[in-house]
Design a protein around this motif. Sequence first.
Motif, short mmCIF file in Angstrom:
data_model
loop_
_atom_site.label_atom_id
_atom_site.label_comp_id
_atom_site.label_asym_id
_atom_site.label_seq_id
_atom_site.Cartn_x
_atom_site.Cartn_y
_atom_site.Cartn_z
N CYS A 1 33.30 -29.64 12.10
CA CYS A 1 34.02 -30.51 13.03
C CYS A 1 33.45 -31.91 12.91
CB CYS A 1 33.82 -29.99 14.46
SG CYS A 1 34.79 -30.88 15.68
N LEU B 1 33.11 -33.72 15.48
CA LEU B 1 32.32 -33.89 16.71
C LEU B 1 31.22 -32.84 16.76
CD1 LEU B 1 35.24 -34.38 19.29
CD2 LEU B 1 34.09 -36.12 17.90
N ALA B 2 30.39 -32.91 17.78
CA ALA B 2 29.33 -31.90 17.99
C ALA B 2 29.13 -31.74 19.49
CB ALA B 2 28.04 -32.32 17.30
N CYS B 3 30.15 -31.20 20.16
CA CYS B 3 30.14 -31.14 21.63
C CYS B 3 28.98 -30.29 22.15
CB CYS B 3 31.45 -30.58 22.15
SG CYS B 3 32.88 -31.53 21.60
N CYS C 1 29.83 -26.59 22.53
CA CYS C 1 30.61 -25.97 21.46
C CYS C 1 30.20 -24.52 21.21
CB CYS C 1 30.45 -26.78 20.16
SG CYS C 1 31.47 -26.10 18.85
N SER D 1 29.63 -26.20 16.07
CA SER D 1 30.26 -27.01 15.02
C SER D 1 29.74 -28.43 15.02
CB SER D 1 31.78 -27.01 15.21
OG SER D 1 32.27 -25.72 14.99
N GLY E 1 35.86 -24.87 14.85
CA GLY E 1 35.88 -26.09 14.06
C GLY E 1 37.07 -27.00 14.44
N ASN F 1 40.67 -31.29 18.59
CA ASN F 1 39.99 -32.23 19.48
C ASN F 1 40.79 -33.53 19.63
OD1 ASN F 1 39.25 -33.93 17.26
ND2 ASN F 1 37.41 -32.70 16.91
N ARG G 1 31.36 -34.74 24.80
CA ARG G 1 32.21 -34.59 23.62
C ARG G 1 31.98 -35.67 22.55
NH1 ARG G 1 35.69 -30.82 23.67
NH2 ARG G 1 36.92 -31.83 22.08
S1 SF4 Z 1 34.01 -27.91 20.93
FE1 SF4 Z 1 35.67 -28.26 19.47
S2 SF4 Z 1 35.68 -30.47 19.19
FE2 SF4 Z 1 33.71 -29.97 20.08
S3 SF4 Z 1 32.32 -29.66 18.33
FE3 SF4 Z 1 33.16 -27.66 18.86
S4 SF4 Z 1 34.90 -27.44 17.52
FE4 SF4 Z 1 34.41 -29.61 17.55
#
Ligand code: SF4
Lengths: 275, 184
Positions: A25, A27-29, A32, A36, A70, A96, A134
């Motif tokens: 991904c 991002l790296a929430c 998550c 990801s 992802g 996302n 996020r």
């Molecule tokens: S929650 Fe979704 S947008 Fe956020 S890192 Fe994980 S896969 Fe990516």
Amino acid sequence: MSAIAEAVADGKLPGRVWMYADYHCNLACTYCLTESAPKSPHRVIGRERMLEIADEAAELGFTDLGVTGGEPFLLRWLPETLASMSERLPVLVLTNGTLFTRRLLASLAPLAHRDVAMQISLDRPDPDDNDEMRGKENFRKVVEAVPRLVDQGIEVRIATTVESIEDSELDRLCALHRELGIPDEDHIIRPIVRRGRAIDHDLGVVAQQIDVPAELTVTVDGAFWSPFGPTVHDGVVDTDLLITRTTRPLSTPANALLRLVGERPEGSDVSLNIR
Amino acid sequence: MPTVRLIGAEQAPLLARPFYANGDPGPIVASLAQVPELLDVAIPFIGTALGPSSISWRAKELVIVRTSALLECRYCVQTHTAVALDAGLSREEILALRGEAPIDSVFRDPRELALLGWVDAVANGRGAIPGHTTDAIHGLWDDHEVVELTMLVGATMMLNRFATALQLPVAEDTVHRLTEEDLL
Ligand code: SF4
């Protein structure tokens, strides 16, 4: 009629088959489920396989497809693939919503007015609060992307994933999604699930088999009970909701799932509203 | 160290959960749980092949310990040495089955000698079973018993290679018991 088709028609088995397109991904929430990040192992299921699953799911009597990750839109071939899949069954794709540049939006043309809906994450009505978990610029990119997608004739839903939200904050969030062109029935609110990175940040509710609907979910690692199953913690894919490693033919995990559903008390996935 | 990750109760896949219901299911289940659909059919098969049946417990343990010794499977030899003691085999009998004493110095019963000859030929040989070994078992065991015992040798061989290849660990209490009995 196959046993699967019958169970879906009777409401004993959810109609949607999910697939994890990838695990990486942009991002790296904080919460998550799959840990990801840009450098995560990609674990891409592949275009051909996604089309095969769509075919098999339709033949078995499932009614819908779901695509998650992802971030699925990191895969350049995704729009065409979603368009082909939607010729078999309606598709819901989770994203996302931060990658929709002009170029990517143009590549979504084949999805216009098709049976493909996008579910985009938007957690808070204020940019700073939203972006805290996020990542920077997330809010801005999403609020820009949603109306553009709607204008392009793509059905969009908003998913809000929160530990808790004040009524006044929720009111403002709902006003915002309406302003972006998303009606109330296309806004879902769900809890953070304590799996993946959420464990490390001490977030979310514990979700066990009994708490989540039995939605067949296929990844490169096997077939799972739910899209909340193939989560990753400390770099290892969880197996507690694994059904089978065999995913081809899809009838193997589907029949195993049906057997497991038969062993579960009725109505047991309603407690957490995890959908 | 096992070659693969052994799955604990917390990560037990759905089809594997019943096998964890009574506590630690041991490393054969904990490794097979990596592939639940295989575990789901393998354990009932193994249970039927190695568990209680129309053949006596003693005869089955003769077959299992002997086969495991011929295939040099430390996991199965040690685990089933403990089971063989429970089944009433003597220390001397177990040592003979393990190749640490001559078989015919300990075993006298013609049925058991015919069976052990059969086990040696099936587990240790290549190609056809010698005629005199077949004649010996045929005269003393019924067809259904020969079928079951032969399948038992085969199932044990499968487990022997599985446990050896994956370096499955013997349970601590088994090691402790065998140390006390001087049978490790
Ligand atoms: S929650 Fe979704 S947008 Fe956020 S890192 Fe994980 S896969 Fe990516």
